[in-house]
Design an enzyme around this catalytic site. Structure first.
Site, short mmCIF file in Angstrom:
data_model
loop_
_atom_site.label_atom_id
_atom_site.label_comp_id
_atom_site.label_asym_id
_atom_site.label_seq_id
_atom_site.Cartn_x
_atom_site.Cartn_y
_atom_site.Cartn_z
N LEU A 127 0.83 -1.20 0.00
CA LEU A 127 0.00 0.00 0.00
C LEU A 127 0.87 1.26 0.00
O LEU A 127 0.50 2.28 -0.57
CB LEU A 127 -0.90 0.01 1.25
N ALA A 129 5.33 2.45 0.50
CA ALA A 129 6.72 2.02 0.70
C ALA A 129 7.56 3.23 1.09
O ALA A 129 7.55 4.24 0.39
CB ALA A 129 7.28 1.38 -0.56
N ALA A 130 8.26 3.13 2.22
CA ALA A 130 9.16 4.19 2.68
C ALA A 130 10.54 3.59 2.88
O ALA A 130 10.75 2.39 2.69
CB ALA A 130 8.63 4.81 3.97
N SER A 131 11.47 4.43 3.29
CA SER A 131 12.87 3.99 3.37
C SER A 131 13.10 2.99 4.49
O SER A 131 14.02 2.18 4.41
CB SER A 131 13.79 5.20 3.55
N ALA A 133 10.35 1.13 6.13
CA ALA A 133 9.33 0.08 6.21
C ALA A 133 8.36 0.23 5.05
O ALA A 133 8.33 1.26 4.36
CB ALA A 133 8.58 0.15 7.54
N GLN A 134 7.58 -0.82 4.83
CA GLN A 134 6.48 -0.73 3.86
C GLN A 134 5.27 -1.45 4.43
O GLN A 134 5.39 -2.32 5.30
CB GLN A 134 6.89 -1.27 2.50
N VAL A 135 4.09 -1.08 3.92
CA VAL A 135 2.83 -1.57 4.47
C VAL A 135 2.10 -2.39 3.42
O VAL A 135 1.98 -1.97 2.26
CB VAL A 135 1.94 -0.38 4.93
N LYS A 149 2.71 -3.62 8.70
CA LYS A 149 3.87 -2.75 8.52
C LYS A 149 5.13 -3.58 8.77
O LYS A 149 5.31 -4.13 9.86
CB LYS A 149 3.80 -1.57 9.50
N ASP A 282 3.08 14.46 14.36
CA ASP A 282 3.12 14.99 12.99
C ASP A 282 1.80 14.72 12.25
O ASP A 282 1.75 13.90 11.33
CB ASP A 282 4.29 14.36 12.24
#
Length: 546
Positions: A127, A129-131, A133-135, A149, A282
C-alpha cells in the site's frame, strides 16, 4: 572519535562525496572527514540550487537515517532558520518497494512461523513504501482485514551506524565551530537518537496506538486503528485496516461537510495536547485517512510527544496572554520553557513580542492563526539562541501542522473558537479544589521527603566547618568608587592635620637648625601641610561633593 571513523570509513567517504557533490567542500574540510581527497573526483551540483535546497538534496541522498533526522529537526522551529525548516519539511521518504520474497522472509523470521499460518491473504503489492518500512494489505486467518507494517531488512544496523556517525559529526561541529556551541548539538543528537530508535521499534508504536485508541474511544467519527499484539513484533506491526483515502490524495472540492471535518480533525489534535498530554507529533495530510462516511483515521504513531500537567497549564496561560496582547507575560512564560533564559535580553524580547502581537490584535478572533503566532513567537527565541525542550517543540509543530491541515480542508475555520472550550476546561481542572488539594499534598510530601536530608546535609557541613555564606553584589561599582574617594580624602585630611600639629610643636620647642629664624623642621612641615590642604580643597571642589 578516530575509532568510529575507522570502523565506518566507507560510510564516511560516501557522506564526504555527497557533501562535496552539493557544494559543501568547506564543511568536509572543517570537520576533517575521511575522503577529503575526493575533491577533484566529484563534480559539484551547486550552481542551480540555493544552499537550503542543497542541504535537503544531500540529506535525501544520504538515506533513511539522515532523512528521519532531518524530519525531526524540521520540528524544531525555534532552532533553525525558516528557509531551512521549509526545505526539511519537503524531505521525501518514498522509495521503490522491496521485493516481496525479502518481505516474506522478514515477516516469517520475525513472527517465527510461515506466512500462511498467520494470514489467509497477504498482498504482494504494498500500500505504501518508505525507506524504513512498507505496508501491505492482508487478512488474518480469522477473517479480519489488516495492514501489516514490515521493517526493511538491515534497517536497524544501518540506522545505528548512521546515528553513530551523526553523533560524531555533531561533536566535531560543537568542538570546532564556536557559533554552533549555543545549540548544544551533541545533546540535540541524543534527542534525535532516542526518537529514531523509538521509530524502528514497532513495539513502541503498538503501545502508543493502544493507549491513544483507548483514550480517544469516545471521540465520534475518529479512529485510531486497533492493533494485534499476538501478530506483532519490534519489526512487524499488524493493525486494523483503516478505510478511506489519504487527505493529501483527495479532491477537497468533492468533500461533504468540510467545516465539520476540519473542526473534528483540529479538535482531536487539541484534545490530545491539552486534555491527554500525549499527542501525535506529525498530523500532516499524509497521515489522515477520510472514509466515505466521514470517519477520520490518524496513522503513523511512531513518534508521540508528551506534556506534563504543569506544562499544559503554562501553555493555556500562554494562549490567554497571546489573545490578551500581554507581551510581558508571553515572554515570561516562553523563557520558563527555554534553556539559556538567564542570558536573554528580556527588554528586546518584549519589544519584539509586542510587534508580533500587534499584528494580530486588530484582527477578529476568527482570523487569528494560532499556529502562525506560535511560529513567530518561537522565531523571537531563535534570534537570541534560546532553545525549547524537545516535547514542547513537538507540541508546537503538532499544533501548527494540525491547524494547517484543518484549514486545508476548510480555509475559513475559526481555530481560536475550536481551542477555547479545551482551554476553559483545562483552566477549571487546574483550579478545581481536588486538583489544588492534590498539588498541595504532593508539595507537602515532597518537602517531607527532602527536608530531613537537606537539614542533615547542612548540619554535617556545619560540624565539618565547611559551611560558608557568600555574598554577591551587582552594579555597585559607583558606590564602591564613592566610598574609596571618601576614605582617601579622610586619610589625607588626617595626615595634613597631623603635620600641622607636629610642625607647631617643633616650632614651639625652638629646637634644631633654623630657617628664616624658625626651626627648619617646623617650617618644612607647615609648607607640606599647606600643600596637602590645597590639594584636598582642589579635589573636593573638582568632585563637586561639598
Amino acid at each position: 572519535m578516530a575509532g568510529k571513523a575507522i570502523a565506518h570509513l566507507g560510510r564516511f567517504r560516501q557522506i564526504a562525496a555527497t557533501l562535496i557533490h552539493y557544494g559543501f567542500e568547506e564543511v568536509v574540510e572543517r570537520l576533517e572527514l575521511p575522503g577529503r581527497r575526493l575533491f577533484e573526483k566529484v563534480h559539484p551540483e551547486a550552481a542551480r540550487l540555493d544552499s537550503w535546497e542543497r542541504i535537503r538534496k544531500a540529506v535525501e541522498e544520504l538515506g533513511p537515517a539522515f532523512i528521519k533526522a532531518g524530519q525531526f529537526l524540521s520540528m524544531r522551529q525555534e532552532l533553525l532558520p525558516p528557509p531551512l525548516i521549509r526545505e526539511l519539511q519537503k524531505l521525501q521518504d518514498e522509495v521503490p518497494p522491496e521485493p516481496f520474497p525479502a518481505i516474506r522472509q522478514a515477516v516469517e523470521t520475525s513472527l517465527g512461523k510461515p506466512l500462511t499460518e498467520v494470514f489467509l491473504v497477504f498482498e504482494e503489492e504494498p500500500l505504501a513504501a518508505a525507506s524504513m518500512a512498507q505496508v501491505h494489505r492482508a487478512m488474518l486467518r480469522e477473517g479480519r482485514h489488516v495492514a501489516v507494517k514490515v521493517q526493511r531488512s538491515g534497517i536497524p544496523q544501518l540506522v545505528r551506524t548512521d546515528l553513530e556517525i551523526l553523533d560524531d559529526l555533531a561533536r566535531r561541529l560543537h568542538d570546532r565551530v564556536a557559533a554552533a556551541r549555543v545549540y548544544n548539538l551533541p545533546q540535540l543528537m541524543q534527542q534525535v537518537r532516542r526518537a529514531m530508535l523509538n521509530e524502528i521499534d514497532f513495539s513502541r508504536e503498538l503501545r502508543n496506538m493502544r493507549i491513544m485508541r483507548s483514550a480517544l474511544a469516545d471521540a465520534p467519527g475518529f479512529l485510531v486503528p486497533a492493533v494485534f499484539p499476538e501478530h506483532s513484533t519490534p519489526q512487524v506491526l499488524t493493525m486494523e485496516l483503516a478505510r478511506g483515502r489519504k487527505l493529501k490524495d483527495l479532491d477537497l472540492a468533492t468533500l461533504e461537510n468540510r467545516q465539520e471535518l476540519a473542526r473534528r480533525g483540529l479538535a482531536m489534535v487539541v484534545r490530545q495536547i491539552l486534555d491527554l498530554g500525549a499527542f501525535h507529533a506529525d498530523p500532516h495530510p499524509g497521515n489522515f485517512l477520510i472514509d466515505a462516511d466521514g470517519t477520520i483515521s490518524l496513522l503513523d504513531w511512531g513518534m508521540v510527544g508528551r506534556l506534563p500537567a504543569g506544562m499544559r497549564y503554562e501553555l493555556i496561560d500562554l494562549i490567554q496572554a497571546f489573545i490578551a496582547g500581554d507581551s510581558e507575560e508571553c515572554v515570561a512564560i516562553l523563557l520558563g520553557f527555554a534553556a539559556g533564559a538567564e542570558r536573554a535580553d528580556r527588554r528586546l524580547l518584549e519589544d519584539e513580542m509586542l510587534e508580533i502581537l500587534d499584528l494580530f490584535q486588530h484582527l477578529p478572533l476568527s482570523e487569528i492563526n494560532l499556529g502562525q503566532v506560535l511560529t513567530d513567537a518561537t522565531g523571537v527565541l531563535r534570534e537570541q539562541k534560546l532553545i525549547l525542550s524537545a516535547d514542547l517543540s513537538l507540541m508546537i509543530k503538532a499544533l501548527v501542522t494540525g491547524e494547517a491541515t484543518a484549514r486545508l480542508i476548510y480555509p475559513e475555520l475559526d481555530a481560536v473558537a475550536e481551542v477555547e472550550p479545551f482551554v476553559r476546561r483545562l483552566s477549571r481542572e487546574r483550579y478545581h479544589p481536588a486538583t489544588l488539594k492534590r498539588n498541595l499534598l504532593k508539595y507537602v510530601f515532597k518537602m517531607q521527603r527532602k527536608l530531613p536530608a537537606s537539614l542533615l546535609a547542612i548540619t554535617e557541613k556545619i560540624e565539618r566547618g565547611d559551611l560558608a555564606i557568600r555574598f554577591r553584589h551587582q552594579n555597585l561599582e559607583e558606590l564602591q568608587q564613592a566610598l574609596d574617594g571618601m576614605a582617601n580624602r579622610l586619610i589625607l585630611g588626617m595626615i595634613t592635620g597631623a603635620l600641622y600639629i607636629a610642625s607647631g610643636l617643633v616650632m614651639f620647642a625652638r629646637a634644631g637648625p633654623t630657617l628664616w629664624g624658625y626651626p627648619a623642621l617646623g617650617v618644612i612641615g607647615c609648607i607640606l601641610a599647606g600643600l596637602l590642604t590645597a590639594a584636598l580643597i582642589a579635589r573636593i571642589l573638582h568632585s563637586r561633593r561639598y
